[in-house]
Design an enzyme around this catalytic site. Structure first.
Site, PDB file in Angstrom:
ATOM      1  N   ASP A  94       4.791   0.896  12.770  1.00 34.67           N
ATOM      2  CA  ASP A  94       5.201  -0.186  13.671  1.00 34.67           C
ATOM      3  C   ASP A  94       6.374   0.334  14.501  1.00 34.67           C
ATOM      4  O   ASP A  94       7.515  -0.121  14.351  1.00 34.67           O
ATOM      5  CB  ASP A  94       5.593  -1.414  12.863  1.00 34.67           C
ATOM      6  CG  ASP A  94       4.409  -1.966  12.090  1.00 34.67           C
ATOM      7  OD1 ASP A  94       3.451  -2.419  12.724  1.00 34.67           O
ATOM      8  OD2 ASP A  94       4.432  -1.901  10.853  1.00 34.67           O
ATOM      9  N   HIS A 127       4.053   1.269   2.147  1.00 31.95           N
ATOM     10  CA  HIS A 127       5.211   0.553   1.590  1.00 31.95           C
ATOM     11  C   HIS A 127       5.825   1.362   0.440  1.00 31.95           C
ATOM     12  O   HIS A 127       7.044   1.448   0.310  1.00 31.95           O
ATOM     13  CB  HIS A 127       4.790  -0.801   1.012  1.00 31.95           C
ATOM     14  CG  HIS A 127       4.193  -1.743   2.006  1.00 31.95           C
ATOM     15  ND1 HIS A 127       2.876  -2.129   1.963  1.00 31.95           N
ATOM     16  CD2 HIS A 127       4.732  -2.377   3.074  1.00 31.95           C
ATOM     17  CE1 HIS A 127       2.633  -2.972   2.944  1.00 31.95           C
ATOM     18  NE2 HIS A 127       3.743  -3.137   3.652  1.00 31.95           N
ATOM     19  N   GLN A 131       8.433  -2.137  16.561  1.00 38.18           N
ATOM     20  CA  GLN A 131       9.233  -2.967  15.655  1.00 38.18           C
ATOM     21  C   GLN A 131      10.486  -2.215  15.207  1.00 38.18           C
ATOM     22  O   GLN A 131      11.595  -2.767  15.207  1.00 38.18           O
ATOM     23  CB  GLN A 131       8.376  -3.346  14.447  1.00 38.18           C
ATOM     24  CG  GLN A 131       9.139  -3.919  13.281  1.00 38.18           C
ATOM     25  CD  GLN A 131       8.227  -4.437  12.177  1.00 38.18           C
ATOM     26  OE1 GLN A 131       7.612  -5.479  12.324  1.00 38.18           O
ATOM     27  NE2 GLN A 131       8.146  -3.727  11.060  1.00 38.18           N
ATOM     28  N   ARG A 163      -4.192  -4.642   7.216  1.00 41.81           N
ATOM     29  CA  ARG A 163      -5.337  -5.187   7.964  1.00 41.81           C
ATOM     30  C   ARG A 163      -6.571  -4.283   7.886  1.00 41.81           C
ATOM     31  O   ARG A 163      -7.657  -4.714   8.272  1.00 41.81           O
ATOM     32  CB  ARG A 163      -4.941  -5.429   9.422  1.00 41.81           C
ATOM     33  CG  ARG A 163      -3.921  -6.559   9.543  1.00 41.81           C
ATOM     34  CD  ARG A 163      -3.674  -6.992  10.961  1.00 41.81           C
ATOM     35  NE  ARG A 163      -2.928  -8.231  11.004  1.00 41.81           N
ATOM     36  CZ  ARG A 163      -1.619  -8.331  11.232  1.00 41.81           C
ATOM     37  NH1 ARG A 163      -0.891  -7.244  11.434  1.00 41.81           N
ATOM     38  NH2 ARG A 163      -1.027  -9.511  11.256  1.00 41.81           N
ATOM     39  N   HIS A 165       0.866  -1.186   0.000  1.00 41.94           N
ATOM     40  CA  HIS A 165       0.000   0.000   0.000  1.00 41.94           C
ATOM     41  C   HIS A 165       0.902   1.236   0.000  1.00 41.94           C
ATOM     42  O   HIS A 165       2.140   1.108  -0.048  1.00 41.94           O
ATOM     43  CB  HIS A 165      -0.971  -0.029   1.191  1.00 41.94           C
ATOM     44  CG  HIS A 165      -0.320  -0.227   2.529  1.00 41.94           C
ATOM     45  ND1 HIS A 165       0.591   0.661   3.054  1.00 41.94           N
ATOM     46  CD2 HIS A 165      -0.445  -1.229   3.447  1.00 41.94           C
ATOM     47  CE1 HIS A 165       0.982   0.232   4.228  1.00 41.94           C
ATOM     48  NE2 HIS A 165       0.393  -0.916   4.502  1.00 41.94           N
ATOM     49  N   VAL A 214       1.951   6.837   6.950  1.00 43.85           N
ATOM     50  CA  VAL A 214       1.100   7.357   5.877  1.00 43.85           C
ATOM     51  C   VAL A 214      -0.350   7.086   6.290  1.00 43.85           C
ATOM     52  O   VAL A 214      -0.679   5.981   6.742  1.00 43.85           O
ATOM     53  CB  VAL A 214       1.416   6.676   4.524  1.00 43.85           C
ATOM     54  CG1 VAL A 214       0.514   7.222   3.422  1.00 43.85           C
ATOM     55  CG2 VAL A 214       2.883   6.880   4.167  1.00 43.85           C
TER      56      VAL A 214
HETATM   57  O1  PAF Z   1       6.407  -4.823   9.097  1.00 43.62           O
HETATM   58  C1  PAF Z   1       6.281  -5.891   8.448  1.00 43.62           C
HETATM   59  O2  PAF Z   1       5.631  -5.951   7.405  1.00 43.62           O
HETATM   60  C2  PAF Z   1       6.942  -7.152   8.959  1.00 43.62           C
HETATM   61  O3  PAF Z   1       6.893  -7.222  10.350  1.00 43.62           O
HETATM   62  C3  PAF Z   1       8.375  -7.347   8.440  1.00 43.62           C
HETATM   63  C4  PAF Z   1       9.305  -6.255   8.938  1.00 43.62           C
HETATM   64  C5  PAF Z   1       8.376  -7.355   6.929  1.00 43.62           C
HETATM   65  C6  PAF Z   1       8.932  -8.682   8.934  1.00 43.62           C
HETATM   66  O4  PAF Z   1       8.152  -9.756   8.496  1.00 43.62           O
END
Ligand code: PAF
Length: 282
Positions: A150, A37, A153, A187, A34, A176
């Site tokens: 994230d 990305h 993350q 999701r 999307h 975004v």
């Molecule tokens: O953020 C994501 O889409 C996932 O957690 C990643 C970093 C690609 C790892 O699978």
């Protein structure tokens, strides 16, 4: 644009690119691309001579009752979007390629993986960090790109790259959003119409937190209370967590001061959404 499924082929190609003195940018994804990305890909395109994206729905980061099987997969659509953005190589391995029979090794970042989403999704970050480490080892990018949506993350991956002495720059790009503030996420497509109307409650509660900060309310308890009240008023929403934490250690903060992260996870119907606001306050 090349699409590669084998680790040996992706690794050998990346090695040739490095030997030719070219810089490699990697955007790790689980596909279903999307605009979030695409913003990472565009930045990688600006920064690096060769852009890899990985597309792999990573089974080890999903809990047993989570949406691994139903997670959206559409490689043909992803290929079209990636090609349009000038991606050079898509690395799209199978689960068996990444986790062959006998696979036993996992990478874990202590402490940072425990609070927030780590509390609600045990083992999630162990799976994320493991797959990202593997991708980094296979492609050995100069720069890797992640989204601020994230936030936990991104903090964990930065820590891992630093702790394991990886010579990789981690770039984290802004969230975004849709016009009504909903953060883009694969999701979001699980939401029905009524749920979609309810979903901006995450963003609205963060905006309310920001407004409170601007009126000099710094006590986390009060800010969290107000955010929780707003979420409770939204019938289709069920709170997972709302937290104000240190922007690096993820430890809870009594007052919103310095580098802070306002983070929340909310169930909208059967879909769990996350959002956050990172601020540097005096
Ligand atoms: O953020 C994501 O889409 C996932 O957690 C990643 C970093 C690609 C790892 O699978």
């Amino acid at each position: 644009m090349r699409v590669i499924e084998k680790i040996s082929e992706a690794g050998a190609l990346a090695q040739r690119i490095r030997e030719a003195g070219k810089t490699i940018g990697l955007v790790p994804t689980m596909g279903d691309l999307h605009q979030g990305h695409l913003s990472l890909i565009r930045q990688a395109r600006k920064d690096c001579q060769q852009v890899f994206i990985s597309i792999f729905v990573n089974p080890t980061q999903f809990g047993p009752s989570e949406d691994y099987n139903s997670y959206p997969r559409d490689l043909q659509r992803d290929k079209r979007l990636a090609e349009k953005e000038g991606v050079d190589i898509i690395f799209a391995p199978s689960p068996g390629e990444m986790y062959p029979e006998g696979y036993r090794t996992f990478v874990e970042v202590e402490k940072l993986s425990e609070p927030l989403c780590g509390g609600s999704r045990p083992g999630h970050f162990r799976g994320v960090v493991t797959i990202v480490t593997k991708l980094f080892n296979i492609i050995r990018p100069h720069i890797a790109y992640f989204g601020q949506k994230d936030a936990q993350q991104a903090i964990i991956i930065k820590r891992m790259a630093h702790d394991l002495n990886m010579d990789i720059e981690i770039k984290v790009l802004p969230i975004v959003r849709e016009r009504d503030g909903l953060a883009l996420s694969s999701r979001n497509q699980y939401l029905n119409e009524a749920e979609r109307r309810a979903a901006p409650i995450l963003y609205k509660s963060l905006q309310e937190a920001k407004r409170m900060i601007e009126t000099e309310e710094r006590r986390s308890r009060n800010i969290i209370h107000r955010m929780e009240e707003m979420i409770k008023r939204e019938k289709l929403a069920k709170m997972d967590y709302v937290a104000i934490v240190d922007g690096e250690t993820l430890e809870e903060r009594e007052r919103a001061e310095g580098k802070v992260l306002f983070a929340l996870a909310v169930w909208i119907g059967r879909t769990r959404l996350i959002d956050n606001l990172a601020l540097e306050l005096d």
